[in-house]
Design a protein around this motif. Structure first.
Motif, PDB file in Angstrom:
ATOM      1  N   GLU A   1      -4.461   2.025  -2.457  1.00  9.54           N
ATOM      2  CA  GLU A   1      -4.042   1.418  -1.183  1.00  9.54           C
ATOM      3  C   GLU A   1      -5.026   0.331  -0.760  1.00  9.54           C
ATOM      4  O   GLU A   1      -4.610  -0.770  -0.369  1.00  9.54           O
ATOM      5  N   TYR A   2      -6.312   0.626  -0.842  1.00  9.44           N
ATOM      6  CA  TYR A   2      -7.333  -0.341  -0.459  1.00  9.44           C
ATOM      7  C   TYR A   2      -7.254  -1.588  -1.336  1.00  9.44           C
ATOM      8  O   TYR A   2      -7.311  -2.715  -0.842  1.00  9.44           O
ATOM      9  N   SER A   3      -7.102  -1.394  -2.631  1.00 12.13           N
ATOM     10  CA  SER A   3      -7.002  -2.525  -3.555  1.00 12.13           C
ATOM     11  C   SER A   3      -5.800  -3.404  -3.219  1.00 12.13           C
ATOM     12  O   SER A   3      -5.898  -4.631  -3.216  1.00 12.13           O
TER      13      SER A   3
ATOM     14  N   GLU B   1      -7.916   4.498  -3.012  1.00 16.93           N
ATOM     15  CA  GLU B   1      -8.441   3.334  -3.735  1.00 16.93           C
ATOM     16  C   GLU B   1      -7.332   2.356  -4.084  1.00 16.93           C
ATOM     17  O   GLU B   1      -7.522   1.138  -4.002  1.00 16.93           O
TER      18      GLU B   1
ATOM     19  N   PRO C   1       0.802  -1.230   0.000  1.00 11.40           N
ATOM     20  CA  PRO C   1       0.000   0.000   0.000  1.00 11.40           C
ATOM     21  C   PRO C   1       0.836   1.283   0.000  1.00 11.40           C
ATOM     22  O   PRO C   1       0.400   2.303  -0.525  1.00 11.40           O
TER      23      PRO C   1
ATOM     24  N   GLN D   1      -4.433  -3.776  -0.362  1.00  4.53           N
ATOM     25  CA  GLN D   1      -4.671  -4.446   0.919  1.00  4.53           C
ATOM     26  C   GLN D   1      -5.700  -5.557   0.815  1.00  4.53           C
ATOM     27  O   GLN D   1      -5.562  -6.594   1.453  1.00  4.53           O
ATOM     28  N   GLN D   2      -6.758  -5.361   0.025  1.00  2.00           N
ATOM     29  CA  GLN D   2      -7.911  -6.256   0.040  1.00  2.00           C
ATOM     30  C   GLN D   2      -7.983  -7.246  -1.111  1.00  2.00           C
ATOM     31  O   GLN D   2      -8.646  -8.270  -0.994  1.00  2.00           O
ATOM     32  N   SER D   3      -7.345  -6.951  -2.210  1.00  2.00           N
ATOM     33  CA  SER D   3      -7.484  -7.765  -3.406  1.00  2.00           C
ATOM     34  C   SER D   3      -6.528  -8.961  -3.403  1.00  2.00           C
ATOM     35  O   SER D   3      -5.482  -8.924  -2.767  1.00  2.00           O
ATOM     36  N   ASP D   4      -6.902  -9.994  -4.141  1.00  2.11           N
ATOM     37  CA  ASP D   4      -6.003 -11.129  -4.358  1.00  2.11           C
ATOM     38  C   ASP D   4      -5.084 -10.897  -5.551  1.00  2.11           C
ATOM     39  O   ASP D   4      -4.304 -11.765  -5.910  1.00  2.11           O
TER      40      ASP D   4
END
Length: 143
Positions: A36-38, A34, A12, A40-43
């Motif tokens: 950073e979030y991607s 967005e 991130p 952190q959360q995405s595979d």
């Protein structure tokens, strides 16, 4: 003296670098939150290429499972190297890095989609062992 080449997973904290490189590649900007979030959360697997201390490219891959196939399928979805850093082996290094990440997930086959006229990318993929397939891409905007 040749500059050190390095490929690593993005984190991130790399959001601003990825945003800049993606703007060069795709012409668009994304809010850093967005990105950073991607990350952190995405595979999604996102790798950054460095030439010396400078980030000069990135590549992305994903793996997915369908009931239609027994094995996981991998796809390299994006790859970009700045013009000044091309022809130095970074594209091949990015591909090997992504392939290793996909193998660790259980993927045994990887697909990539690129434009007919993108000769540099096609050359890099073929040099890394990718074979051309006779498929057609169809796309539709929804909404």
């Amino acid at each position: 003296m040749e500059k050190v080449k390095l490929i690593r997973l993005a984190s991130p904290t790399d959001a601003s670098v990825l945003d800049r490189l993606n703007e060069e590649f795709n012409g668009g900007r994304m809010p850093l939150e967005e990105i950073e979030y991607s990350l952190q959360q995405s595979d999604e697997i996102v790798a950054i290429a460095y030439l010396g201390d400078e980030p000069v490219g990135f590549a992305c891959a994903q793996s997915f499972k369908s009931f239609c196939y027994r094995e996981l399928v991998g796809e390299i979805t994006e790859m970009y190297i700045q013009e000044r850093a091309r022809r130095q082996g970074l594209a091949g290094m990015l591909l090997v890095f992504l392939e290793e990440q996909l193998i660790a997930r259980g993927v045994s086959t990887v697909k990539v989609l690129t434009g007919h006229c993108n000769r540099q990318a096609i050359g890099a993929y073929e040099k890394s062992g990718y074979k051309r397939e006779d498929e057609v891409l169809l796309e539709k905007e929804l909404g």
